[in-house]
Design a protein around this motif. Structure first.
Motif, PDB file in Angstrom:
ATOM      1  N   THR A 214      73.478  84.845  68.676  1.00 20.52           N
ATOM      2  CA  THR A 214      73.542  84.677  67.369  1.00 20.52           C
ATOM      3  C   THR A 214      72.357  84.139  66.467  1.00 20.52           C
ATOM      4  OG1 THR A 214      73.820  82.018  68.280  1.00 20.52           O
ATOM      5  CG2 THR A 214      75.173  82.822  68.115  1.00 20.52           C
ATOM      6  N   ALA A 215      71.039  84.179  67.717  1.00 17.83           N
ATOM      7  CA  ALA A 215      69.569  84.450  67.430  1.00 17.83           C
ATOM      8  C   ALA A 215      69.306  85.392  67.141  1.00 17.83           C
ATOM      9  CB  ALA A 215      69.028  83.862  67.951  1.00 17.83           C
ATOM     10  N   SER A 216      70.266  86.684  66.777  1.00 14.60           N
ATOM     11  CA  SER A 216      69.497  87.916  66.814  1.00 14.60           C
ATOM     12  C   SER A 216      69.468  88.168  65.189  1.00 14.60           C
ATOM     13  CB  SER A 216      71.075  88.672  67.454  1.00 14.60           C
ATOM     14  OG  SER A 216      70.307  90.485  67.055  1.00 14.60           O
ATOM     15  N   PRO A 217      68.395  88.945  64.128  1.00 15.97           N
ATOM     16  CA  PRO A 217      68.416  89.086  63.505  1.00 15.97           C
ATOM     17  C   PRO A 217      70.054  90.014  62.771  1.00 15.97           C
ATOM     18  CG  PRO A 217      67.027  90.658  64.748  1.00 15.97           C
ATOM     19  CD  PRO A 217      67.459  89.701  65.024  1.00 15.97           C
ATOM     20  N   LYS A 218      70.293  90.934  63.362  1.00 19.43           N
ATOM     21  CA  LYS A 218      71.273  91.755  63.265  1.00 19.43           C
ATOM     22  C   LYS A 218      72.844  90.309  63.086  1.00 19.43           C
ATOM     23  CE  LYS A 218      69.685  96.158  64.933  1.00 19.43           C
ATOM     24  NZ  LYS A 218      69.866  97.527  65.373  1.00 19.43           N
ATOM     25  N   TRP A 219      73.119  89.612  63.618  1.00 14.96           N
ATOM     26  CA  TRP A 219      74.415  88.897  63.188  1.00 14.96           C
ATOM     27  C   TRP A 219      75.281  88.547  62.310  1.00 14.96           C
ATOM     28  CZ3 TRP A 219      77.741  87.189  66.948  1.00 14.96           C
ATOM     29  CH2 TRP A 219      78.350  86.016  66.248  1.00 14.96           C
ATOM     30  N   GLY A 220      74.466  88.099  61.088  1.00 13.57           N
ATOM     31  CA  GLY A 220      74.503  88.347  59.983  1.00 13.57           C
ATOM     32  C   GLY A 220      75.669  90.103  59.173  1.00 13.57           C
ATOM     33  N   LYS A 221      75.185  90.658  59.679  1.00 14.93           N
ATOM     34  CA  LYS A 221      76.469  92.502  59.539  1.00 14.93           C
ATOM     35  C   LYS A 221      77.008  92.546  60.602  1.00 14.93           C
ATOM     36  CE  LYS A 221      71.246  94.398  58.556  1.00 14.93           C
ATOM     37  NZ  LYS A 221      70.518  95.248  58.393  1.00 14.93           N
ATOM     38  N   LEU A 222      77.336  91.689  61.663  1.00 15.07           N
ATOM     39  CA  LEU A 222      77.770  92.055  62.754  1.00 15.07           C
ATOM     40  C   LEU A 222      79.174  91.217  63.319  1.00 15.07           C
ATOM     41  CD1 LEU A 222      76.074  93.997  66.011  1.00 15.07           C
ATOM     42  CD2 LEU A 222      77.461  94.999  64.288  1.00 15.07           C
ATOM     43  N   LYS A 223      78.931  90.178  61.991  1.00 16.35           N
ATOM     44  CA  LYS A 223      79.603  88.491  62.590  1.00 16.35           C
ATOM     45  C   LYS A 223      81.463  89.029  62.012  1.00 16.35           C
ATOM     46  CE  LYS A 223      80.289  83.687  61.584  1.00 16.35           C
ATOM     47  NZ  LYS A 223      79.181  83.008  60.496  1.00 16.35           N
ATOM     48  N   MET A 224      81.160  89.415  61.530  1.00 17.19           N
ATOM     49  CA  MET A 224      82.804  89.385  60.634  1.00 17.19           C
ATOM     50  C   MET A 224      83.599  91.242  61.514  1.00 17.19           C
ATOM     51  SD  MET A 224      83.141  87.171  58.560  1.00 17.19           S
ATOM     52  CE  MET A 224      84.703  88.020  57.788  1.00 17.19           C
ATOM     53  N   SER A 225      82.732  91.371  61.818  1.00 17.54           N
ATOM     54  CA  SER A 225      83.372  92.823  62.237  1.00 17.54           C
ATOM     55  C   SER A 225      83.714  92.256  64.240  1.00 17.54           C
ATOM     56  CB  SER A 225      82.716  93.774  62.330  1.00 17.54           C
ATOM     57  OG  SER A 225      81.420  93.874  62.787  1.00 17.54           O
ATOM     58  N   LEU A 226      82.884  91.861  64.419  1.00 13.60           N
ATOM     59  CA  LEU A 226      82.843  91.063  65.871  1.00 13.60           C
ATOM     60  C   LEU A 226      84.271  89.935  65.701  1.00 13.60           C
ATOM     61  CD1 LEU A 226      81.940  90.975  68.662  1.00 13.60           C
ATOM     62  CD2 LEU A 226      79.746  89.110  67.946  1.00 13.60           C
ATOM     63  N   LYS A 227      84.186  88.919  64.973  1.00 13.61           N
ATOM     64  CA  LYS A 227      85.577  87.882  64.910  1.00 13.61           C
ATOM     65  C   LYS A 227      86.787  88.433  64.558  1.00 13.61           C
ATOM     66  CE  LYS A 227      86.413  84.364  62.823  1.00 13.61           C
ATOM     67  NZ  LYS A 227      86.837  83.106  61.926  1.00 13.61           N
ATOM     68  N   SER A 228      86.870  90.180  64.452  1.00 16.96           N
ATOM     69  CA  SER A 228      87.910  90.694  63.917  1.00 16.96           C
ATOM     70  C   SER A 228      88.424  91.334  65.598  1.00 16.96           C
ATOM     71  CB  SER A 228      87.947  91.676  62.885  1.00 16.96           C
ATOM     72  OG  SER A 228      86.979  92.264  62.823  1.00 16.96           O
TER      73      SER A 228
END
Length: 679
Positions: A214-228
Motif C-alpha cells: 500500500t505504500a508503493s507508488p505503483k499501488w494505485g495502478k495495480l489495485k483494481m487488477s490485483l483485487k480482481s
C-alpha cells in the motif's frame, strides 16, 4: 393466425355470457322510473314559465338578473341531471364492463406479442456464441507471449493474464455468459492459465510493490487488477477437488497474504474458504489450511478472536459423529484449536469462559427441567469438553480459574445417568478427568465412579456371543448388547486401565498410604463378590502393587523433617521420588495391551482384504461364465445345476453353525446399536 382466431372466438363467448348475466328489471321498477322522469319534466316546465312571467311582474329584478346572472334566464328545462340515478348507475356499470373487456383484450394482445418475442433455444445459443465471439479465445501463442513478458516483470502482460485467469475461473464454475475480454474453449487451457498465473504473480508483485504494497507508488495502478485477481483466486479454492492442486493454491494464497490484508472483505472470504477446507477435506489439505490460518493470526493478531470462534463452530459441526474413520480428523482439528488457543491467554480466557458456561447451562437445563439426556449425551458435547480439557491441561496461570468449573461440568455429566448402557460415555469422561488432573496436579476423586462401573462386571453375562465393538467410538449401547459377554469384557478392560492410571497418579503423592486405604478396602470387597476368576486375578495384582507402594512411601516418609504445612518442600520432595512400582506396572501393561490391539486390527484388515479379493474373483468368474453361456448356450443347464448345488451346501453350513445365534437374534432383536447422539 389460428391462435388469434381461437382467441377472438373466446372473446365473443365472454361478451355473450356478460350480456346474458345482466339481471332483468321488474315492471314495478319500470313504473317508478317513469314517474320520476315525468316529475322531473313538469318541474322543469314550471321553472321556465316562472322566468317568462318575471319580466312582467318584477322588471327591476329581471334587469338585475340580466346584468349579473344571464345563464339563469336561459334555463330551458333540459339539464344534465334530468336522468335518474338508477339509469346513471346502469350506464356506469355498462361502461365499466366495456372498459374491462377492452383492458382484457389489450392484455391478451400483449401476452401474444411477448410470446412471439421470446427467444427459442437456438436463438439463445446464437446469442451465447455472439458473446463468445466478442471475447477473444486464449491460445498457446498468448501463453508464450505472456510467459516471456512475465520473465521481464511486464505489468501490461500481467494484466492480460489476470483477465485470462478470470475467464479460467469462470469456465471452471460453469458460467457460459460472461462479459470478460477472454474466453477459454479448450479445457486444457484452463489448467495452463492457472499454473502460469500461480507461478509468476507473487514474484512480479513483490518486484513492483515490495514488502509494503500500500505504500508503493505503483499501488494505485495495480489495485483494481490485483483485487480482481484475488477475488477469482478465493473463488477457485471452493471449486477444486484434487488435494494436490488445492494444497498448491492454498500455498499461493499464503504467499499473497500481504496483498489480502489491503482488502478487508477479501480477507474475510480468505478465512472462510480456508476454514471450510480445514473442516471438510483430506488430512494434508487440512494441515495446509491450518498453516494459512495461523499465518493470518501471526500477521494480523486482531483477527485471532474472530478466527477462534469460527474455527470452534466449525469443529462442533464436524464432531457430531464419531467413527474409526473420522476419529483421526477430529483429533487433528482439536490439536489445531489447542495450538491457536495458546497464542493469547487473555482471549482464550474470555472465549473459554463463554463456551464452558454454555456447556454448564445446557447441563443445568437438563437437570432442572428433567429433559432427555440426548442434549448432553452426544458426541458434540463430549468433543467440546475434550477441547477445553486439552486447552487447560497445559495452560498459564490466568487460565487456572477455568479448571474448577470444567471439572464440575464433567462430574455432572457422570452423575446424570448411571445406566450400564451409558458406561462407554462414563469411561470417556473419566479418561478426560484423569488427563486434566495429571497435567494440572489436581486431585479429582474418581474412585467411586470407577467402582460403580466395576459392579457391572461381578457376574458373567450369558447373552449370545457377538463381535466386540470399539467402545472408544461409542457413547451408548442397547439393552440387548448390554447383556453380552463382549460388552462386559470391553468395559472391564477400559475400567482396569483407568483404575491403574488413577492409582499410578496417586502413587507419586506423599499422602498415598492414606489415600490407598479406601481403595484396598473397596477392591477386596469387590473381589469377594466377583465370580469371574479372570477379573479377580487382575484386581489382585493391583492390590499387591498398592500394598508395596504404600509400604515404601511410609518408610521414606518416616525420615522427613518438614511438616505438611510446608507445601514448597512437599512438592520438591515429591518431584525427587523415583518411578513407583504401580507406574512401572501400568506402563508395561499399557504397552502390551496396545500391541495386542494392533495385532487384532492387523488381522481384521487381512481378513477384510481376503474377503474383498474373494468377492472380486467371484465377480470375474461370473462374468466369464456369462460370456461362455452367450457363446455356448448348451452349457447353461450344467452351470445352473452347479450354482444350485453350491448354494445348498453353503446354506446347510450356515444353518448348522449359526442356528443358536439366529434364534437369540430373533428373540432379542438387534443386539448392537452404535448410536451417536447429535444436537
Amino acid at each position: 393466425a389460428p391462435e388469434k382466431q381461437t382467441k377472438t372466438k373466446g372473446k365473443k363467448k365472454k361478451e355473450k355470457i356478460k350480456s346474458d348475466d345482466v339481471p332483468e328489471i321488474s315492471e314495478e321498477a319500470d313504473e317508478e322510473l317513469d314517474k320520476k322522469a315525468e316529475r322531473a319534466v313538469t318541474t322543469g316546465k314550471d321553472v321556465v314559465m316562472g322566468i317568462s312571467n318575471l319580466q312582467e311582474k318584477d322588471s327591476d329584478f329581471f334587469k338585475f338578473l340580466q346584468e349579473n346572472d344571464p345563464e339563469l334566464l336561459n334555463f330551458s328545462g333540459e339539464s344534465e341531471d334530468d336522468d335518474d340515478e338508477d339509469s346513471e348507475g346502469i350506464e356506469e356499470e355498462e361502461e365499466g364492463e366495456e372498459e374491462e373487456e377492452e383492458v382484457e383484450e389489450e392484455n391478451e394482445e400483449e401476452e401474444i406479442e411477448a410470446e412471439e418475442e421470446l427467444p427459442t433455444e437456438k436463438e439463445e445459443e446464437a446469442d451465447i456464441k455472439e458473446k463468445v465471439s466478442h471475447s477473444t479465445a486464449v491460445t498457446k501463442q498468448h501463453l508464450v507471449q505472456w510467459e516471456s513478458a512475465l520473465k521481464r516483470n511486464s505489468l501490461p502482460s500481467w494484466r492480460e493474464l489476470v483477465k485470462a485467469f478470470q475467464a479460467a475461473v469462470a469456465t471452471a464454475k460453469g458460467e457460459e455468459e460472461t462479459d470478460l475480454k477472454y474466453c477459454i474453449v479448450d479445457p486444457d487451457m484452463v489448467n495452463k492459465v492457472i499454473l502460469l498465473s500461480l507461478g509468476n504473480t507473487s514474484q512480479l508483485l513483490h518486484h513492483h510493490l515490495g514488502d509494503s504494497p500500500t505504500a508503493s507508488p505503483k499501488w494505485g495502478k495495480l489495485k483494481m487488477s490485483l483485487k480482481s485477481y484475488l477475488t477469482s483466486l478465493t473463488e477457485l479454492l471452493g471449486l477444486l477437488t484434487s488435494d494436490d492442486v488445492l494444497c498448491a493454491v492454498m500455498r499461493h494464497c499464503k504467499a499473497m497474504l500481504s496483498y489480502y490484508a489491503a482488502f478487508s472483505r477479501l480477507l474475510k472470504k480468505y478465512i472462510k474458504q480456508h476454514i471450510m477446507v480445514w473442516g471438510s477435506k483430506a488430512e494434508l489439505s487440512r494441515v495446509v489450511a491450518f498453516t494459512c490460518l495461523q499465518a493470518v493470526v501471526k500477521k494480523m493478531p486482531v483477527f485471532l478472536e474472530e478466527l477462534l470462534k469460527k474455527m470452534y463452530t466449525e469443529y462442533t459441526k464436524c464432531s457430531k459423529m464419531m467413527s474409526p474413520k473420522s476419529r483421526d480428523n477430529i483429533v487433528l482439528m482439536r490439536n489445531c484449536l489447542v495450538e491457536l488457543f495458546k497464542i493469547n491467554p487473555s482471549i482464550t480466557y474470555t472465549t473459554g469462559f463463554l463456551y464452558i458456561r454454555q456447556l454448564a447451562v445446557t447441563l443445568r437445563s437438563v437437570i432442572v427441567n428433567k429433559k432427555e439426556t440426548e442434549t448432553v449425551y452426544n458426541w458434540q458435547y463430549v468433543n467440546c469438553l475434550h477441547v477445553w480439557v486439552s486447552v487447560l491441561a497445559d495452560c498459564d496461570a490466568c487460565l487456572q480459574p477455568l479448571i474448577f468449573p470444567l471439572i464440575q461440568v464433567m462430574m455432572g455429566t457422570l452423575k446424570l445417568h448411571s445406566s450400564p448402557c451409558f458406561h462407554p460415555l462414563h469411561l470417556h469422561v473419566i479418561r478426560m478427568l484423569l488427563h486434566l488432573g495429571a497435567s494440572t496436579n489436581k486431585h479429582i476423586p474418581l474412585l467411586h465412579p470407577l467402582l460403580e462401573i466395576l459392579e457391572f462386571c461381578t457376574a458373567p453375562h450369558k447373552a449370545p456371543a457377538t463381535k466386540p465393538i470399539d467402545l472408544t467410538c461409542v457413547l451408548r449401547v442397547t439393552k440387548g448388547y448390554k447383556k453380552t459377554k463382549a460388552f462386559q469384557e470391553g468395559v472391564f478392560e477400559l475400567t482396569y486401565e483407568l483404575l491403574l492410571n488413577y492409582t499410578s497418579q496417586l502413587s507419586l503423592s506423599i499422602s498415598f498410604p492414606e489415600v490407598a486405604f479406601p481403595i484396598t478396602v473397596w477392591l477386596k470387597k469387590w473381589n469377594k463378590r466377583c465370580t469371574i476368576p479372570k477379573y479377580t486375578g487382575q484386581i489382585k495384582q493391583i492390590l499387591e502393587k498398592v500394598d508395596t507402594v504404600s509400604r515404601e512411601m511410609t518408610d521414606r516418609r518416616s525420615s522427613v523433617t518438614f511438616s505438611p504445612k510446608d507445601l514448597e518442600k512437599v512438592t520438591q520432595w515429591e518431584s525427587e521420588l523415583p518411578e513407583s512400582a504401580l507406574t512401572k506396572y501400568f506402563n508395561t501393561w499399557l504397552r502390551i495391551h496396545r500391541k495386542v490391539l494392533a495385532d487384532k486390527s492387523a488381522a481384521e484388515e487381512k481378513e477384510e482384504n481376503k474377503e474383498a479379493l474373494k468377492e472380486e474373483n467371484d465377480k470375474e468368474k461370473e462374468e466369464e461364465e456369462e460370456k461362455e453361456q452367450e457363446a455356448h448356450p448348451r452349457k447353461k443347464k450344467k452351470l445352473k445345476k452347479k450354482k444350485k448345488s453350491s448354494e445348498k451346501t453353503e446354506e446347510t453350513a450356515k444353518s448348522t453353525d449359526n442356528s443358536v445365534v439366529e434364534a437369540e437374534v430373533i428373540d432379542n432383536g438387534d443386539l448392537v446399536e452404535d448410536i451417536v447422539l447429535s444436537d
